[in-house]
Structures are given as C-alpha cells and as structure tokens.
Scaffold this motif. Sequence first.
Motif, PDB file in Angstrom:
ATOM      1  N   THR A 103       0.846  -1.107  -0.049  1.00  0.00           N
ATOM      2  CA  THR A 103       0.419   0.087  -0.305  1.00  0.00           C
ATOM      3  C   THR A 103       0.848   1.579   0.034  1.00  0.00           C
ATOM      4  OG1 THR A 103      -1.562  -1.349   1.186  1.00  0.00           O
ATOM      5  CG2 THR A 103      -1.975   0.938   1.240  1.00  0.00           C
ATOM      6  N   PHE A 106       2.871   1.473  -3.420  1.00  0.00           N
ATOM      7  CA  PHE A 106       1.793   2.019  -4.413  1.00  0.00           C
ATOM      8  C   PHE A 106       1.383   3.493  -4.307  1.00  0.00           C
ATOM      9  CE2 PHE A 106       1.353  -2.280  -5.583  1.00  0.00           C
ATOM     10  CZ  PHE A 106       1.412  -2.802  -6.861  1.00  0.00           C
ATOM     11  N   ASN A 107       0.862   3.888  -2.800  1.00  0.00           N
ATOM     12  CA  ASN A 107       0.429   5.345  -2.834  1.00  0.00           C
ATOM     13  C   ASN A 107       1.861   6.530  -3.931  1.00  0.00           C
ATOM     14  OD1 ASN A 107      -1.747   4.883  -1.475  1.00  0.00           O
ATOM     15  ND2 ASN A 107      -0.983   4.636   0.323  1.00  0.00           N
ATOM     16  N   LYS A 110       2.264   5.412  -7.639  1.00  0.00           N
ATOM     17  CA  LYS A 110       1.202   6.927  -7.972  1.00  0.00           C
ATOM     18  C   LYS A 110       1.447   8.196  -7.945  1.00  0.00           C
ATOM     19  CE  LYS A 110      -3.090   4.705  -7.934  1.00  0.00           C
ATOM     20  NZ  LYS A 110      -4.394   4.990  -7.090  1.00  0.00           N
ATOM     21  N   SER A 113       4.142   9.537 -10.853  1.00  0.00           N
ATOM     22  CA  SER A 113       4.156   9.330 -12.125  1.00  0.00           C
ATOM     23  C   SER A 113       2.896   9.878 -12.392  1.00  0.00           C
ATOM     24  CB  SER A 113       2.996   8.028 -11.939  1.00  0.00           C
ATOM     25  OG  SER A 113       1.797   8.005 -11.351  1.00  0.00           O
ATOM     26  N   GLU A 122       6.500  -0.874 -12.953  1.00  0.00           N
ATOM     27  CA  GLU A 122       5.599  -2.424 -12.713  1.00  0.00           C
ATOM     28  C   GLU A 122       5.997  -2.994 -11.054  1.00  0.00           C
ATOM     29  OE1 GLU A 122       6.677  -5.378 -15.233  1.00  0.00           O
ATOM     30  OE2 GLU A 122       8.312  -5.083 -15.048  1.00  0.00           O
ATOM     31  N   TYR A 141      -3.823  -7.205  -5.306  1.00  0.00           N
ATOM     32  CA  TYR A 141      -3.476  -5.749  -6.106  1.00  0.00           C
ATOM     33  C   TYR A 141      -3.186  -5.771  -7.506  1.00  0.00           C
ATOM     34  CZ  TYR A 141      -2.207  -4.409  -0.776  1.00  0.00           C
ATOM     35  OH  TYR A 141      -1.860  -3.299   0.099  1.00  0.00           O
ATOM     36  N   LYS A 144      -7.005  -4.082  -8.278  1.00  0.00           N
ATOM     37  CA  LYS A 144      -6.599  -3.427  -7.639  1.00  0.00           C
ATOM     38  C   LYS A 144      -6.012  -2.402  -8.947  1.00  0.00           C
ATOM     39  CE  LYS A 144      -6.611   0.041  -3.954  1.00  0.00           C
ATOM     40  NZ  LYS A 144      -6.619   0.506  -2.890  1.00  0.00           N
ATOM     41  N   HIS A 145      -4.401  -2.447  -9.539  1.00  0.00           N
ATOM     42  CA  HIS A 145      -3.603  -1.733 -10.220  1.00  0.00           C
ATOM     43  C   HIS A 145      -3.937  -2.122 -11.569  1.00  0.00           C
ATOM     44  CE1 HIS A 145      -3.224   0.969  -5.915  1.00  0.00           C
ATOM     45  NE2 HIS A 145      -2.879  -0.553  -5.809  1.00  0.00           N
ATOM     46  N   LYS A 146      -3.836  -3.111 -12.112  1.00  0.00           N
ATOM     47  CA  LYS A 146      -3.892  -3.543 -13.054  1.00  0.00           C
ATOM     48  C   LYS A 146      -2.691  -4.298 -13.063  1.00  0.00           C
ATOM     49  CE  LYS A 146      -7.617  -1.983 -13.772  1.00  0.00           C
ATOM     50  NZ  LYS A 146      -9.518  -2.807 -13.758  1.00  0.00           N
ATOM     51  N   ASN A 149       0.529  -2.887 -14.530  1.00  0.00           N
ATOM     52  CA  ASN A 149       1.471  -1.941 -13.738  1.00  0.00           C
ATOM     53  C   ASN A 149       1.739  -2.852 -11.828  1.00  0.00           C
ATOM     54  OD1 ASN A 149       1.471   0.503 -14.328  1.00  0.00           O
ATOM     55  ND2 ASN A 149      -0.987   0.589 -13.772  1.00  0.00           N
ATOM     56  N   VAL A 150       1.155  -3.987 -11.847  1.00  0.00           N
ATOM     57  CA  VAL A 150       2.020  -5.587 -11.182  1.00  0.00           C
ATOM     58  C   VAL A 150       1.151  -6.723 -11.286  1.00  0.00           C
ATOM     59  CG1 VAL A 150      -0.667  -4.917 -10.153  1.00  0.00           C
ATOM     60  CG2 VAL A 150       1.519  -5.943  -8.640  1.00  0.00           C
TER      61      VAL A 150
END
Length: 351
Positions: A103, A106-107, A110, A113, A122, A141, A144-146, A149-150
């Motif tokens: 978490t 990714f915060n 994001k 980016s 990635e 995840y 959630k993030h596609k 990306n993960v």
Amino acid sequence: MAGAAWTLSSAADLLPASLSLSLLLASLVAILVLGVAAVLFDHLRKIGCMHSLERTSVSDAFFEDPSSLNKVPCPSIFDPAEKYISLIVPAYNEECRLPEALTETFNYLKQRSTADKSFSYEVLIVDDGSTDCTSKVAFGYVKKHKIDNVRVLLLGRNHGKGEAVRKGMLHSRGELLLMLDADGATKITDLEKLEAQVRALAKKADSSLAPSATSSQRLSDVEIAVFGSRAHLEKEALATRKWYRNFLMKGFHLVVLLTAGPGIRDTQCGFKMFTRSAARKLFTNIRLKRWCFDVEIVYLCKHLRIPMAEVSVSWTEIPGSKVRMTSILHMVFELLLIKVGYGLGIWKIYS
C-alpha cells in the motif's frame, strides 16, 4: 611370510599406546576431511550443472491476470525495457506484512507517476512457494492496479529468496530494477537516493567515453549496481542486540570480507538497485538461491567490473524475520561455496 607378519605385529605392539591412538585419530580426521571435500565438490558440480541448464532453457513461465483469467507470457531481461523502473518483491508467507508494504509502495508510485508522466513502473511480486494466503493478497493488488502495473509470479515451491529475486529480475521490464523486501523495512522513498546515485555513476561513465564514441547512452545500457546500506545504524544495533548475536554478526561480516573483499559494508540489506544491463549479467550468473546471494552479487560485480556504490537508507526492524541462529551456519556454508566454486574455477562467470 609368517616371520614378516610376526615382525609387523611385534613392531605394532612396541609402539606407545598414545602414538597408536594419535595415528588412528589422524586417519579418521583425514577420512572425514576427504569425505567432506568429496561431498562439497559434488554439491558444487551439481549447482554448476543446474545453472548451465537454467541458462540455456527457454522459460515457459507466465503471469495470471485474475481479472480476465488470461495468461500473460513473461518478458525476458534480454528484451528492450518497456518501463522506467521495476520493483521486485520476493515473498514467502508474507500475508500479514505484505499489505502495508505494498500500500505504501503504490501510494508513492502513483503520486510520482501523476507528477511525472514519463515515470512508468511495474511491481513484480514473486511468491516463493508460500503456504499461506500471500498469493491471494498479491492478486488483490493485481485486480486493483491492473496487470500492466503489478504482476505475480508463482514459483510453485519454496526455492529461497535468492531464486525469487533472480526469477523476478529475469522477467522484469524496467530500465532500473529495484529489489525490496516484502516487510517494508526500508522507506520506499529512499529509492530516489539509489536512483540519484545510479544517475551520477552513469553520468561519470558517459563523460569518460572517448570523444569519438557516441555518448548519452540509455540508462539501461550502463552497467551499475547500487546497494542500500544500514551500516550507519550499526552502533545503535550493537547497543540493542544481545552479545551473542553481535558476536555472530561480527564473525559473519569477517567471513563476508574474506569472501567478497572490501567495498560494501552492508551486503545483506534487502534494498538494491541495478540498471538493466547490469542485472542481465549478474542474474544470469548467480547460483546461490537462499541466504548469501547478496554476497555473490558483490563478488560478481567485482569480477565483471560493474561499478558499485553504497547508499545509506532509512530502516526499521519489522517483527516476523525469518532469520534464525541456525541460518548463520547456512550462510557460512554458502560463503564457502562462493570461495571454492569461483576460486577453483568450478563455477564459470559468463560476461
């Protein structure tokens, strides 16, 4: 013949009992040493054979997309970079510690980016044969993030952290490749420190080119390795750890120094960054699959003449460490494998 046998028997009887016992013990020690050496060399040979097969085999690994149930073929480290940075997270039974670390990660990614449209990333989670719900947490995840990306790479059975990192590196898409532990002990924002050091070394390498050579190489084409370090926290750690843990760690650091040589004070910090070309060389050569693959990376960097740097990072001890006192013995054994395997030329280094 009988006279000769009697003479030998009499000579043996005349030997002092202490000398006979010493000869017996020396013989047993010699047999034991030869036996251990035979087992060690056979183990080194098997690791070498396994490595040769892994280098020449074609990977049929894939990522699963839980949203579409499609299988996405794994890219190769030999392919051109498609992302700016890849974050490789080895995970074994990390269902409890992984969510908080991911978490936070990714915060940060994001936010960066959004601020910088050229920043692409990635996160590659390598499930090293977990027996808990690590893969379920990881796939959450992905949803959630596609999957662009993960991604989650399932190894099926437990191989060891070194193998999980190796697999992740070989199937990543970034110009820069960062390995980081699943516990989130190091602040993700510290990747900027490593990134800055990579760029500084790349600029230095670019300026050292001959005037006739083409400069301004892509970052992924320059061979660089930067290691996060907790060495600046050593005094505080010595004050809080028990004396026998400090004794073991000091002894381990001495053996590391004898194995890999000076240059990197903290080889075991799980926060390391490589350019794509450096990772290509290092992780197609690496053989150790568990504890001391970090030391092997340092050894390989020196022999492949890959520039290294060490950068201090923030670090917090997170409960749930899998390192035990018995792990030290396994580490020392792996350091012996490095010294003997490469020192005697049993393990070849491919450039």
